[in-house]
Design a protein around this motif. Structure first.
Motif, PDB file in Angstrom:
ATOM      1  N   LYS A 170     -23.903 -17.137   7.901  1.00  0.00           N
ATOM      2  CA  LYS A 170     -22.763 -16.293   8.260  1.00  0.00           C
ATOM      3  C   LYS A 170     -21.454 -17.073   8.159  1.00  0.00           C
ATOM      4  O   LYS A 170     -20.437 -16.550   7.669  1.00  0.00           O
ATOM      5  N   TYR A 216     -18.975 -17.966  14.483  1.00  0.00           N
ATOM      6  CA  TYR A 216     -20.205 -18.586  14.004  1.00  0.00           C
ATOM      7  C   TYR A 216     -20.231 -20.095  14.233  1.00  0.00           C
ATOM      8  O   TYR A 216     -21.301 -20.665  14.446  1.00  0.00           O
ATOM      9  N   GLU A 272     -26.923 -18.159  11.348  1.00  0.00           N
ATOM     10  CA  GLU A 272     -25.544 -18.414  11.783  1.00  0.00           C
ATOM     11  C   GLU A 272     -24.817 -19.303  10.779  1.00  0.00           C
ATOM     12  O   GLU A 272     -23.621 -19.120  10.523  1.00  0.00           O
TER      13      GLU A 272
END
Length: 347
Positions: free
Chosen positions: A60, A221, A57
């Protein structure tokens, strides 16, 4: 009954939408294989799965911010993040669902082979159609529902017959493992997938339609990182997830590739929902199943049984049927243009 060029254009109106579709499938197939390969032949993970999810995450978030800055500027990024108020909060819902989904994926792949895992996950197909109708107020035709039902039948077929091909002792163990705890986990993951995916599309094409897709990814995110930290705290694993041992454990070739693959899969998924829709995404998931089954034989040594081949034929028929009767994208009033130019926030 073959898919004509006209059918393809109706389902994928632009070359970029076709590319996104192919990338989405390829990366999702790789995800299941990489998670299995990362166990290195064992039944347990030699790394902390939650650390992998949280690290992914973070990757991202960094990737989405980098893409936006490369197309615009750091100043514009800061200005946009400061100006938005409602959209970031909306992303807590899909972020929380995806957080649960990602963590359950590791757990479920401990009990199931990649092929069987994807088979059970296809229960989400009919649920996707139902939730999509409710949120977008777009009624699916009887032929579209039939193709979804056919798709679901093909996907469940292998999982049902898998138990019947084992010995009585193996079957008893399989029934116990597939019926109780793993079944609860897989159903929970299905619900997280359906609600998270359709609601994410609802935000992208609704409340967040005037916000750049990479900015929306940043919101997703950021909220996902917060949700993962909360989950770690509730599990009492917050300190261990960031320990030197946990961080070192993810520095394995398959794990690093897994995290990179999932990073770009997240970006591609957002573009998929922007240019296509959750119904096409459901069919992409079924096609992933076909290729996963075929690739598991040479890569993981998992044989393709007769019932698996039959289910592949049923899935193929369902995909062709839908391609000939697609949900027209041009009728979706919330459909976004295919360019990714920056949209200034409302003042």
């Amino acid at each position: 009954m073959l898919i004509s060029k006209k059918d393809l254009v109706a389902t994928f109106p632009t070359s970029s939408s076709r590319l996104v579709f192919i990338l989405y499938m390829a990366m999702f197939i790789a995800q299941g294989l990489l998670v299995t390969l990362s166990r290195e032949g064992g039944s347990e993970y030699k790394y902390n799965p939650t650390t992998v999810v949280l690290s992914t995450e973070i990757f991202k978030l960094i990737t989405s911010a980098s893409i936006f800055i490369s197309q615009n500027s750091l100043k514009q990024l800061i200005t946009t993040l400061k100006s938005e108020t409602s959209v970031p909060l909306l992303y807590f819902i899909p972020a929380g669902l995806y957080c649960a989904y990602n963590n359950l994926a590791f757990l479920n792949l401990q009990y199931l082979t990649p092929t069987t895992y994807f088979m059970f996950m296809q229960i989400r197909l009919l649920l996707t159609g139902l939730i999509y109708q409710i949120l977008f107020k777009r009624k699916l035709s009887s032929m579209q529902w039939f193709s979804l039902a056919l798709l679901t039948t093909g996907c469940i077929l292998h999982g049902y017959n898998h138990n019947n091909t084992q010995t009585s002792e193996e079957s008893s163990t399989a029934v116990q493992s597939l019926t109780f705890l793993p079944l609860f986990f897989i159903l929970t993951q299905v619900l997280c997938s359906v609600f998270g995916g359709v609601y994410n599309e609802y935000i992208i094409k609704g409340k967040g339609s005037e916000t750049d897709i990479m900015i929306q990814n940043i919101y997703m995110y950021l909220n996902s990182i917060i949700c993962n930290i909360i989950l770690l705290s509730l599990k009492g694993e917050l300190s261990t997830a960031f320990s030197l041992e946990s961080l070192n454990s993810v520095l394995q070739t398959y794990v690093v590739v897994l995290m990179l693959n999932n990073t770009f899969l997240g970006i591609v998924t957002s573009l998929f929902l922007k240019q296509l829709n959750s119904i096409v995404k459901a069919f992409a998931s079924a096609l992933e199943l076909i290729f996963t089954a075929l690739l598991c034989w040479p890569i993981l040594g998992i044989p393709v049984r007769v019932e698996t081949m039959l289910s592949i034929l049923i899935i193929s028929a369902a995909v062709i049927l839908y391609a000939k009767n697609p949900l027209p994208l041009k009728q979706d009033s919330t459909q976004l243009p295919t360019d990714h130019k920056y949209n200034s926030p409302k003042k």
